[in-house]
Design a protein around this motif. Structure first.
Motif, PDB file in Angstrom:
ATOM      1  N   ALA A 125       5.369 148.833  71.424  1.00 25.70           N
ATOM      2  CA  ALA A 125       4.256 149.526  72.066  1.00 25.70           C
ATOM      3  C   ALA A 125       4.479 149.504  73.574  1.00 25.70           C
ATOM      4  N   LEU A 126       4.529 150.690  74.186  1.00 23.29           N
ATOM      5  CA  LEU A 126       4.692 150.834  75.627  1.00 23.29           C
ATOM      6  C   LEU A 126       3.354 151.275  76.212  1.00 23.29           C
ATOM      7  N   SER A 127       2.825 150.521  77.180  1.00 20.35           N
ATOM      8  CA  SER A 127       1.474 150.787  77.680  1.00 20.35           C
ATOM      9  C   SER A 127       1.440 150.916  79.198  1.00 20.35           C
ATOM     10  N   ALA A 128       0.529 151.755  79.672  1.00 19.12           N
ATOM     11  CA  ALA A 128       0.250 151.883  81.104  1.00 19.12           C
ATOM     12  C   ALA A 128      -1.260 151.969  81.285  1.00 19.12           C
ATOM     13  N   GLN A 129      -1.762 151.341  82.357  1.00 20.45           N
ATOM     14  CA  GLN A 129      -3.199 151.252  82.601  1.00 20.45           C
ATOM     15  C   GLN A 129      -3.469 151.560  84.076  1.00 20.45           C
ATOM     16  N   TYR A 130      -4.539 152.316  84.331  1.00 21.72           N
ATOM     17  CA  TYR A 130      -4.831 152.711  85.712  1.00 21.72           C
ATOM     18  C   TYR A 130      -6.331 152.837  85.925  1.00 21.72           C
ATOM     19  N   SER A 131      -6.765 152.451  87.130  1.00 23.53           N
ATOM     20  CA  SER A 131      -8.149 152.669  87.540  1.00 23.53           C
ATOM     21  C   SER A 131      -8.174 152.968  89.029  1.00 23.53           C
ATOM     22  N   ALA A 132      -8.943 153.987  89.411  1.00 23.19           N
ATOM     23  CA  ALA A 132      -9.110 154.311  90.828  1.00 23.19           C
ATOM     24  C   ALA A 132     -10.070 153.352  91.512  1.00 23.19           C
ATOM     25  N   GLU A 133     -11.006 152.791  90.741  1.00 22.09           N
ATOM     26  CA  GLU A 133     -11.990 151.832  91.266  1.00 22.09           C
ATOM     27  C   GLU A 133     -12.215 150.795  90.181  1.00 22.09           C
ATOM     28  N   ALA A 134     -11.471 149.681  90.255  1.00 22.60           N
ATOM     29  CA  ALA A 134     -11.365 148.760  89.131  1.00 22.60           C
ATOM     30  C   ALA A 134     -12.536 147.807  88.984  1.00 22.60           C
ATOM     31  N   THR A 135     -13.376 147.692  89.986  1.00 18.59           N
ATOM     32  CA  THR A 135     -14.474 146.730  89.897  1.00 18.59           C
ATOM     33  C   THR A 135     -15.791 147.407  89.578  1.00 18.59           C
ATOM     34  N   ASP A 136     -16.258 148.314  90.447  1.00 16.69           N
ATOM     35  CA  ASP A 136     -17.532 148.969  90.206  1.00 16.69           C
ATOM     36  C   ASP A 136     -17.630 150.198  91.107  1.00 16.69           C
ATOM     37  N   SER A 137     -18.384 151.191  90.653  1.00 16.07           N
ATOM     38  CA  SER A 137     -18.572 152.389  91.481  1.00 16.07           C
ATOM     39  C   SER A 137     -19.918 153.033  91.154  1.00 16.07           C
ATOM     40  N   LYS A 138     -20.963 152.241  91.147  1.00 13.91           N
ATOM     41  CA  LYS A 138     -22.289 152.732  90.766  1.00 13.91           C
ATOM     42  C   LYS A 138     -22.739 153.863  91.696  1.00 13.91           C
ATOM     43  N   GLY A 139     -22.868 155.050  91.138  1.00 11.78           N
ATOM     44  CA  GLY A 139     -23.419 156.163  91.882  1.00 11.78           C
ATOM     45  C   GLY A 139     -22.543 156.704  92.984  1.00 11.78           C
ATOM     46  N   THR A 140     -21.255 156.291  93.018  1.00 14.98           N
ATOM     47  CA  THR A 140     -20.351 156.764  94.050  1.00 14.98           C
ATOM     48  C   THR A 140     -19.062 157.289  93.428  1.00 14.98           C
ATOM     49  N   VAL A 141     -18.303 158.016  94.216  1.00 14.58           N
ATOM     50  CA  VAL A 141     -17.015 158.542  93.767  1.00 14.58           C
ATOM     51  C   VAL A 141     -15.992 157.411  93.734  1.00 14.58           C
ATOM     52  N   ASP A 142     -15.154 157.390  92.687  1.00 17.28           N
ATOM     53  CA  ASP A 142     -14.062 156.422  92.624  1.00 17.28           C
ATOM     54  C   ASP A 142     -13.051 156.797  93.705  1.00 17.28           C
ATOM     55  N   ASN A 143     -13.009 156.033  94.807  1.00  7.91           N
ATOM     56  CA  ASN A 143     -12.248 156.458  95.974  1.00  7.91           C
ATOM     57  C   ASN A 143     -10.946 155.708  96.201  1.00  7.91           C
ATOM     58  N   ASN A 144     -10.454 154.985  95.190  1.00  5.31           N
ATOM     59  CA  ASN A 144      -9.169 154.294  95.262  1.00  5.31           C
ATOM     60  C   ASN A 144      -9.147 153.123  96.243  1.00  5.31           C
ATOM     61  N   ASP A 145     -10.295 152.687  96.709  1.00  2.63           N
ATOM     62  CA  ASP A 145     -10.317 151.558  97.640  1.00  2.63           C
ATOM     63  C   ASP A 145     -10.037 150.228  96.947  1.00  2.63           C
ATOM     64  N   ALA A 146     -10.361 150.129  95.665  1.00  2.00           N
ATOM     65  CA  ALA A 146     -10.137 148.886  94.918  1.00  2.00           C
ATOM     66  C   ALA A 146      -9.513 149.245  93.582  1.00  2.00           C
ATOM     67  N   GLY A 147      -8.320 149.802  93.638  1.00  2.00           N
ATOM     68  CA  GLY A 147      -7.664 150.309  92.442  1.00  2.00           C
ATOM     69  C   GLY A 147      -6.914 149.249  91.662  1.00  2.00           C
ATOM     70  N   PHE A 148      -6.383 149.681  90.532  1.00  2.00           N
ATOM     71  CA  PHE A 148      -5.654 148.789  89.635  1.00  2.00           C
ATOM     72  C   PHE A 148      -4.584 149.588  88.890  1.00  2.00           C
ATOM     73  N   ALA A 149      -3.433 148.964  88.647  1.00  2.00           N
ATOM     74  CA  ALA A 149      -2.380 149.584  87.855  1.00  2.00           C
ATOM     75  C   ALA A 149      -1.637 148.501  87.092  1.00  2.00           C
ATOM     76  N   ALA A 150      -1.196 148.825  85.889  1.00  2.00           N
ATOM     77  CA  ALA A 150      -0.485 147.847  85.072  1.00  2.00           C
ATOM     78  C   ALA A 150       0.462 148.559  84.116  1.00  2.00           C
ATOM     79  N   MET A 151       1.525 147.844  83.734  1.00  2.00           N
ATOM     80  CA  MET A 151       2.456 148.325  82.731  1.00  2.00           C
ATOM     81  C   MET A 151       2.784 147.170  81.794  1.00  2.00           C
ATOM     82  N   GLY A 152       3.039 147.490  80.521  1.00  2.00           N
ATOM     83  CA  GLY A 152       3.337 146.428  79.572  1.00  2.00           C
ATOM     84  C   GLY A 152       4.115 146.923  78.375  1.00  2.00           C
ATOM     85  N   VAL A 153       4.749 145.987  77.685  1.00  2.00           N
ATOM     86  CA  VAL A 153       5.485 146.301  76.459  1.00  2.00           C
ATOM     87  C   VAL A 153       5.273 145.164  75.464  1.00  2.00           C
TER      88      VAL A 153
END
Length: 351
Positions: free
Chosen positions: A172-200
């Motif tokens: 299984a090859l996996s990739a994970q991404y978030s533009a705003e990994a913690t919280d973005s209540k009522g706001t645009v996900d603006n990449n200020d606190a992003g997240f990226a991951a890869m796994g096998v």
């Protein structure tokens, strides 16, 4: 006054209700004097505690899309604090909506959107004694002075997995991404606190091997890198697990750690020995720790298990790794150079 009533037709979809109820009675000791113990400090000079450990209820299923070899799927999972911890009954766990591609009836790929464990956290899930006082998260993913900071779930995330099968092997090859990994209540996900991951992950017979790398950008876990590998092997009545990780961030979250576990099944009993080691973090001295644990589980039925476990964390002079950190509502902290320990008996119902 008229009122519109809407109903959801589930005749063409599947719905599975599942869950786990886990309660434990524990004796915990931070290894400190009574004068150091304050309410809310997480320190104890020896107390009995009842806790609900990652108890949960979930709903999941599949929905046809009308397109050949393509199905939609969903999951909603909530923590249930059976002990009334903090007066908070529900908390969101892995919950998402996704699409799954099939090939000859077998999942070939899938994409999820929602809230989910990081890939490195999922790798750590191969360990035994999870959600007990001997949970690996007191060492793995933790800092010498700050507790566990790496084993998290990601908000606003996309997770894609591609499966490859060859003979008895499945990768299984996996990739994970978030533009705003913690919280973005009522706001645009603006990449200020992003997240990226890869796994096998590779599975063949009784062997499972997994590797993942998480990267947190800014936010509470600013620029943190976690590379984690784990292997689990089952042969007859024996099960062995080995984990290793490299955590890179400023301060006490810049260090390496590893662990090993061995279990023997004897009839309805399963005996488990465990050790986890954290090395001193970069630029420091005497900030290492060793956590040793021994547990026994008894299978009462297909859905009911009881257990007893003892754990002790030996901290070097400048380290204060927690005795209990992760999976247990009632955590056990300590002060620098002290050795917290806990003994616990629990019951787990899975349905």
């Amino acid at each position: 006054m008229s009122q519109n009533v809407y109903a959801v037709d589930v005749s063409e979809s599947s719905l599975e209700v599942y869950g786990k109820f886990h309660l434990a009675l524990s004796y915990m000791d931070s290894g400190v004097d009574a004068s150091e113990v304050d309410n809310g400090s997480g320190l104890s000079d020896g107390d009995v505690s009842l806790s609900s450990n990652s108890s949960r209820i979930g709903f999941k299923g599949e929905i046809p899309t009308g397109v050949d070899d393509l199905v939609a799927f969903y999951q909603l999972e909530q923590t249930i604090n059976l002990d009334g911890h903090d007066g908070d009954t529900f908390a969101t766990r892995n919950s998402y909506l996704g699409l799954r591609g099939l090939e000859k009836g077998v999942t070939h790929w899938e994409v999820k959107a929602g809230y989910h464990d990081t890939l490195a956290k999922s790798v750590g899930g191969l360990a035994m004694l999870g959600d007990t006082v001997a949970d690996r998260r007191a060492i793995m993913g933790a800092g010498a002075t700050s507790g566990n900071k790496a084993d998290k779930r990601v908000a606003n995330m996309l997770l894609g997995t591609y499966y490859v099968e060859s003979g008895r092997s499945k990768v299984a090859l996996s990739a994970q991404y978030s533009a705003e990994a913690t919280d973005s209540k009522g706001t645009v996900d603006n990449n200020d606190a992003g997240f990226a991951a890869m796994g096998v992950t590779w599975k063949q017979g009784g062997l499972v091997a997994a590797l993942a790398h998480d990267y947190w950008k800014n936010g509470a876990s600013a620029n943190m890198h976690l590379t984690r590998a784990a292997t689990q092997y089952k042969q007859g009545d024996w099960t062995g697990v080995v984990l290793a990780e490299n955590l890179r961030k400023s301060g006490d979250l810049d260090r390496k750690a590893w662990g090993a576990q061995l279990a023997l099944k004897d009839g309805s009993f399963k005996w488990i020995g465990s050790v986890f080691v954290a090395e001193s973090y970069k630029g420091s001295n005497d900030t290492d720790a060793v956590m040793t644990s021994l547990g026994v589980e008894r299978s009462m039925s297909k859905v009911l298990t009881t257990y007893a476990v003892y754990t002790r964390t030996a901290n070097d002079a400048n380290a204060r790794y927690q005795g209990v950190d992760g999976g247990v509502n009632d955590e056990l902290k300590t002060t620098a150079g002290n050795d917290p320990q806990a003994v616990s008996a629990g019951i787990v119902l899975k349905f």
